[in-house]
Design an enzyme around this catalytic site. Structure first.
Site, PDB file in Angstrom:
ATOM      1  N   LYS A 259     -38.971  -9.633 -18.108  1.00  0.00           N
ATOM      2  CA  LYS A 259     -39.541  -8.758 -17.309  1.00  0.00           C
ATOM      3  C   LYS A 259     -37.947  -8.206 -16.291  1.00  0.00           C
ATOM      4  CE  LYS A 259     -44.200  -9.673 -16.365  1.00  0.00           C
ATOM      5  NZ  LYS A 259     -45.374 -10.160 -15.606  1.00  0.00           N
TER       6      LYS A 259
ATOM      7  N   HIS B 124     -41.647  -6.380 -22.270  1.00  0.00           N
ATOM      8  CA  HIS B 124     -40.953  -7.662 -21.646  1.00  0.00           C
ATOM      9  C   HIS B 124     -41.183  -8.826 -22.690  1.00  0.00           C
ATOM     10  CE1 HIS B 124     -44.988  -9.157 -20.824  1.00  0.00           C
ATOM     11  NE2 HIS B 124     -44.364 -10.325 -20.434  1.00  0.00           N
TER      12      HIS B 124
END
Length: 350
Positions: free
Chosen positions: A163, A188
């Protein structure tokens, strides 16, 4: 039993008598182990002294609280550094993980009262710590060897490291994501795999957790649509811990689940989203409502959760100590939620 002035109280001391307010409400019950935040609460009510057990002394709980805080700061520093282009401080995260594993091996309930802290500005970091704790508990109860348990813990705390490559304006968007934004967020897992495979001191087994923790048992997950045992074992553990903890957090698009609702979701999706055997171990291992937390019931009664673990902790026994409104409770009484379906926990007070 000894009488101790409030200013002389220390975390870890155990109450020998109930603390009752002037209006008859119970503040804390006999047998409760004092924690730092409760000492501050006692002082707010101008209580001059309390009675504690003679052998009260500072307990391990304080060190667990410190370990949790250090772990939070470690993963926060690591994720911020990665976002700025720096490398992961592997030694720091390994040292932190070692402390958590050692504590949980001795007692897999030690951190349960600390999980579930909700701070919107630090959600990702706190979530990473909680997922790590839940994963280690499950791994311990699956009798994983120490090497695998260590890899599980490292992969769990770093499962969302990808992320750091997702734009902050998307991650922190105060509204539901668009389809295209959601597709960016989904990357991510692949970003995380790339980061961890390039990090010296971390192996493929750890990196796979970042890649595969959103795969589903029935093949409907991402990024590769793996199915069943095509998904590595450690990722299947983290997948359950990840969803369980995430459900109990408020989102802009939905209200948080209560812990028993999150547990029921995990059980309901056993065999479809999650590995059913690991679900059984996970639910058997955790305390959905840890002992001593204070909860509110749908009746307006406020109660302390009694000692419980596994499936019984979904609807635990509680001790009613006061009411939100109405007459005070002079004599606490026990309610077994599993035998009284009309009662439900609707909020966690502390």
């Amino acid at each position: 039993m000894k009488k101790v002035a409030v200013d002389d109280l220390k975390p870890g001391m155990k109450l020998a008598k109930d603390i009752i307010l002037d209006d008859g409400r119970f503040l804390l019950l006999k047998g409760f182990t004092l924690k730092k935040r409760f000492l501050e609460k006692i002082r707010l009510y101008n209580i001059p002294y309390v009675y504690v057990e003679d052998d009260s002394e500072e307990t391990e709980y304080v060190s667990e609280e410190k370990i949790y805080s250090e772990t939070f700061h470690t993963i926060k520093n690591i994720m911020q550094a990665v976002r700025e282009g720096s490398d992961i401080d592997v030694d720091s995260v390994k040292k932190t993980i070692c402390q958590i594993i050692c504590r949980i091996i001795n007692n897999d309930s030690v951190f349960m009262n600390l999980t579930g802290i909700r701070d919107i500005d630090n959600y990702t970091y706190l979530h990473s710590v909680d997922v790590c704790i839940y994963s280690i508990i499950a791994g311990k109860n699956m009798n994983l060897p120490m090497e695998l348990l260590n890899n599980l813990a490292l992969g769990a705390i770093l499962h969302d490291i990808g992320k750091c490559k997702v734009p902050l304006e998307i991650l922190n968007k105060p509204a539901r994501l668009t389809d295209s934004e959601y597709e960016i967020v989904k990357k991510h897992s692949e970003y995380g795999y790339e980061i961890l495979t390039k990090t010296s001191g971390l192996n493929e087994e750890i990196a796979k957790i970042a890649l595969n923790h959103h795969e589903h048992w029935n093949g409907n997950g991402y990024p590769r649509g793996l199915k069943g045992e095509e998904i590595d074992l450690l990722s299947r553990i983290v997948a359950i811990a990840d969803v369980y903890d995430a459900l109990t957090a408020n989102r802009v698009y939905r209200k948080r689940f209560m812990p028993h609702e999150a547990a029921e979701y995990i059980i309901a999706n056993s065999g479809t989203q999650f590995d059913p055997q690991i679900v059984n171990v996970f639910i058997q291992s955790i305390s959905v409502y840890p002992p001593d937390i204070i909860v509110m019931l749908n009746t307006g009664e406020i109660a302390r959760v009694l000692e419980t673990k596994g499936p019984p902790s979904i609807r635990p026994k509680v001790m009613v100590i006061t009411r939100k409104e109405g007459p005070p409770v002079f004599e606490p009484y026990e309610v077994d939620l599993s035998k009284n379906p009309e009662y439900n926990i609707v909020d966690i007070i502390s």
